[in-house]
Motif scaffolding. Structure first.
Motif, PDB file in Angstrom:
ATOM      1  N   ASP A  30       0.818  -1.212   0.000  1.00 17.38           N
ATOM      2  CA  ASP A  30       0.000   0.000   0.000  1.00 17.38           C
ATOM      3  C   ASP A  30       0.854   1.265   0.000  1.00 17.38           C
ATOM      4  OD1 ASP A  30      -2.140  -1.689   0.165  1.00 17.38           O
ATOM      5  OD2 ASP A  30      -2.558  -1.313   2.271  1.00 17.38           O
ATOM      6  N   GLY A  31       2.143   1.135   0.263  1.00 18.97           N
ATOM      7  CA  GLY A  31       3.022   2.293   0.391  1.00 18.97           C
ATOM      8  C   GLY A  31       3.389   2.909  -0.946  1.00 18.97           C
ATOM      9  N   TYR A  32       3.741   4.196  -0.889  1.00 18.77           N
ATOM     10  CA  TYR A  32       4.179   4.897  -2.094  1.00 18.77           C
ATOM     11  C   TYR A  32       5.034   6.099  -1.714  1.00 18.77           C
ATOM     12  CZ  TYR A  32       0.235   8.054  -1.115  1.00 18.77           C
ATOM     13  OH  TYR A  32      -0.652   8.931  -0.528  1.00 18.77           O
ATOM     14  N   GLU A  33       5.673   6.672  -2.718  1.00 17.15           N
ATOM     15  CA  GLU A  33       6.484   7.863  -2.508  1.00 17.15           C
ATOM     16  C   GLU A  33       6.163   8.893  -3.577  1.00 17.15           C
ATOM     17  OE1 GLU A  33      10.727   7.220  -4.663  1.00 17.15           O
ATOM     18  OE2 GLU A  33      10.413   6.023  -2.860  1.00 17.15           O
ATOM     19  N   GLU A  34       6.279  10.148  -3.189  1.00 19.23           N
ATOM     20  CA  GLU A  34       6.161  11.281  -4.095  1.00 19.23           C
ATOM     21  C   GLU A  34       7.400  12.139  -3.888  1.00 19.23           C
ATOM     22  OE1 GLU A  34       2.533  13.222  -2.885  1.00 19.23           O
ATOM     23  OE2 GLU A  34       1.292  11.833  -4.043  1.00 19.23           O
ATOM     24  N   SER A  35       8.086  12.465  -4.971  1.00 17.89           N
ATOM     25  CA  SER A  35       9.306  13.272  -4.882  1.00 17.89           C
ATOM     26  C   SER A  35       9.211  14.436  -5.854  1.00 17.89           C
ATOM     27  CB  SER A  35      10.533  12.420  -5.238  1.00 17.89           C
ATOM     28  OG  SER A  35      10.625  11.301  -4.388  1.00 17.89           O
ATOM     29  N   LEU A  36       9.342  15.638  -5.320  1.00 21.61           N
ATOM     30  CA  LEU A  36       9.295  16.840  -6.144  1.00 21.61           C
ATOM     31  C   LEU A  36      10.711  17.206  -6.572  1.00 21.61           C
ATOM     32  CD1 LEU A  36       7.528  19.185  -7.277  1.00 21.61           C
ATOM     33  CD2 LEU A  36       8.090  20.433  -5.176  1.00 21.61           C
ATOM     34  N   TYR A  37      10.890  17.418  -7.866  1.00 19.01           N
ATOM     35  CA  TYR A  37      12.191  17.776  -8.429  1.00 19.01           C
ATOM     36  C   TYR A  37      12.078  19.093  -9.180  1.00 19.01           C
ATOM     37  CZ  TYR A  37      14.151  13.088  -7.708  1.00 19.01           C
ATOM     38  OH  TYR A  37      14.632  11.921  -7.164  1.00 19.01           O
ATOM     39  N   LYS A  38      13.245  19.758  -9.312  1.00 17.96           N
ATOM     40  CA  LYS A  38      13.345  20.981 -10.113  1.00 17.96           C
ATOM     41  C   LYS A  38      14.495  20.797 -11.095  1.00 17.96           C
ATOM     42  CE  LYS A  38      13.628  25.991  -9.680  1.00 17.96           C
ATOM     43  NZ  LYS A  38      13.751  27.117  -8.730  1.00 17.96           N
ATOM     44  N   THR A  39      14.227  21.065 -12.370  1.00 19.49           N
ATOM     45  CA  THR A  39      15.255  20.935 -13.398  1.00 19.49           C
ATOM     46  C   THR A  39      16.164  22.161 -13.388  1.00 19.49           C
ATOM     47  OG1 THR A  39      13.956  22.011 -15.132  1.00 19.49           O
ATOM     48  CG2 THR A  39      13.653  19.619 -14.859  1.00 19.49           C
ATOM     49  N   GLU A  40      17.283  22.066 -14.098  1.00 18.65           N
ATOM     50  CA  GLU A  40      18.210  23.196 -14.196  1.00 18.65           C
ATOM     51  C   GLU A  40      17.537  24.422 -14.811  1.00 18.65           C
ATOM     52  OE1 GLU A  40      21.895  22.402 -16.130  1.00 18.65           O
ATOM     53  OE2 GLU A  40      22.413  20.778 -14.771  1.00 18.65           O
ATOM     54  N   SER A  41      16.568  24.193 -15.703  1.00 21.56           N
ATOM     55  CA  SER A  41      15.880  25.308 -16.350  1.00 21.56           C
ATOM     56  C   SER A  41      14.698  25.827 -15.531  1.00 21.56           C
ATOM     57  CB  SER A  41      15.416  24.910 -17.754  1.00 21.56           C
ATOM     58  OG  SER A  41      14.566  23.791 -17.694  1.00 21.56           O
ATOM     59  N   GLY A  42      14.496  25.285 -14.323  1.00 29.36           N
ATOM     60  CA  GLY A  42      13.476  25.801 -13.428  1.00 29.36           C
ATOM     61  C   GLY A  42      12.120  25.135 -13.520  1.00 29.36           C
ATOM     62  N   ASN A  43      12.015  24.056 -14.286  1.00 22.88           N
ATOM     63  CA  ASN A  43      10.749  23.329 -14.387  1.00 22.88           C
ATOM     64  C   ASN A  43      10.615  22.343 -13.235  1.00 22.88           C
ATOM     65  OD1 ASN A  43       9.952  24.474 -16.943  1.00 22.88           O
ATOM     66  ND2 ASN A  43      11.545  23.228 -17.861  1.00 22.88           N
ATOM     67  N   PHE A  44       9.399  22.153 -12.766  1.00 26.32           N
ATOM     68  CA  PHE A  44       9.129  21.217 -11.673  1.00 26.32           C
ATOM     69  C   PHE A  44       8.461  19.963 -12.204  1.00 26.32           C
ATOM     70  CE2 PHE A  44       9.295  25.287  -9.498  1.00 26.32           C
ATOM     71  CZ  PHE A  44      10.038  24.974  -8.368  1.00 26.32           C
ATOM     72  N   PHE A  45       8.727  18.839 -11.530  1.00 29.02           N
ATOM     73  CA  PHE A  45       8.020  17.601 -11.836  1.00 29.02           C
ATOM     74  C   PHE A  45       7.933  16.744 -10.589  1.00 29.02           C
ATOM     75  CE2 PHE A  45      12.439  16.553 -12.849  1.00 29.02           C
ATOM     76  CZ  PHE A  45      12.603  15.253 -12.364  1.00 29.02           C
ATOM     77  N   LEU A  46       6.934  15.876 -10.588  1.00 32.26           N
ATOM     78  CA  LEU A  46       6.706  14.976  -9.468  1.00 32.26           C
ATOM     79  C   LEU A  46       6.994  13.553  -9.927  1.00 32.26           C
ATOM     80  CD1 LEU A  46       5.672  15.150  -6.503  1.00 32.26           C
ATOM     81  CD2 LEU A  46       3.445  14.447  -7.383  1.00 32.26           C
ATOM     82  N   TYR A  47       7.950  12.913  -9.246  1.00 30.56           N
ATOM     83  CA  TYR A  47       8.244  11.500  -9.487  1.00 30.56           C
ATOM     84  C   TYR A  47       7.417  10.700  -8.489  1.00 30.56           C
ATOM     85  CZ  TYR A  47      10.560   7.024  -9.001  1.00 30.56           C
ATOM     86  OH  TYR A  47      10.811   5.679  -8.915  1.00 30.56           O
ATOM     87  N   ARG A  63       4.733  16.466 -14.926  1.00 30.57           N
ATOM     88  CA  ARG A  63       5.224  17.849 -14.847  1.00 30.57           C
ATOM     89  C   ARG A  63       4.259  18.684 -14.013  1.00 30.57           C
ATOM     90  NH1 ARG A  63       3.898  20.741 -20.590  1.00 30.57           N
ATOM     91  NH2 ARG A  63       1.759  20.023 -20.721  1.00 30.57           N
ATOM     92  N   MET A  64       4.807  19.728 -13.401  1.00 29.40           N
ATOM     93  CA  MET A  64       4.000  20.600 -12.539  1.00 29.40           C
ATOM     94  C   MET A  64       4.379  22.046 -12.786  1.00 29.40           C
ATOM     95  SD  MET A  64       4.189  18.654  -8.863  1.00 29.40           S
ATOM     96  CE  MET A  64       2.652  19.240  -8.192  1.00 29.40           C
ATOM     97  N   SER A  65       3.389  22.919 -12.709  1.00 31.62           N
ATOM     98  CA  SER A  65       3.665  24.351 -12.765  1.00 31.62           C
ATOM     99  C   SER A  65       4.287  24.764 -11.430  1.00 31.62           C
ATOM    100  CB  SER A  65       2.374  25.132 -13.002  1.00 31.62           C
ATOM    101  OG  SER A  65       1.518  24.996 -11.879  1.00 31.62           O
ATOM    102  N   ALA A  66       4.874  25.936 -11.400  1.00 32.31           N
ATOM    103  CA  ALA A  66       5.460  26.441 -10.151  1.00 32.31           C
ATOM    104  C   ALA A  66       4.381  26.596  -9.084  1.00 32.31           C
ATOM    105  CB  ALA A  66       6.172  27.765 -10.401  1.00 32.31           C
ATOM    106  N   ASP A  67       3.194  27.054  -9.487  1.00 33.13           N
ATOM    107  CA  ASP A  67       2.093  27.211  -8.530  1.00 33.13           C
ATOM    108  C   ASP A  67       1.674  25.868  -7.941  1.00 33.13           C
ATOM    109  OD1 ASP A  67       2.019  29.962  -8.875  1.00 33.13           O
ATOM    110  OD2 ASP A  67       0.386  29.894 -10.345  1.00 33.13           O
TER     111      ASP A  67
END
Length: 77
Positions: A30-47, A63-67
């Motif tokens: 049932d377990g899981y992980e969410e990891s927020l990353y930021k690219t060198e160009s400033g884009n965000f994504f959730l792994y 992918r995620m917006s900054a907001d």
């Protein structure tokens, strides 16, 4: 993990981990992980990745917006 979305490459190996949140214990179906990353160009994504009975049954990148990234951080503080 690496994924191309709209001609942009999102890569956990070359991006900066901002925050990681885990639910459950390692190996728990049932377990899981969410990891927020930021690219060198400033884009965000959730792994995301999880066990067989979790909401993330396979690893993925979204992918995620900054907001949205800031809202995710606030919700997981």
């Amino acid at each position: 993990m690496q994924k191309t979305i709209c001609k942009k490459v999102y890569d956990t190996e070359t991006s900066t981990l901002v925050k990681k949140v885990t639910f459950g214990c390692y190996g728990c179906e049932d377990g899981y992980e969410e990891s927020l990353y930021k690219t060198e160009s400033g884009n965000f994504f959730l792994y995301t990745n999880g066990g067989a009975n979790s909401k993330y049954t396979k690893e993925d990148i979204t992918r995620m917006s900054a907001d949205k990234a800031n809202a995710w951080l606030k919700a997981n503080d």
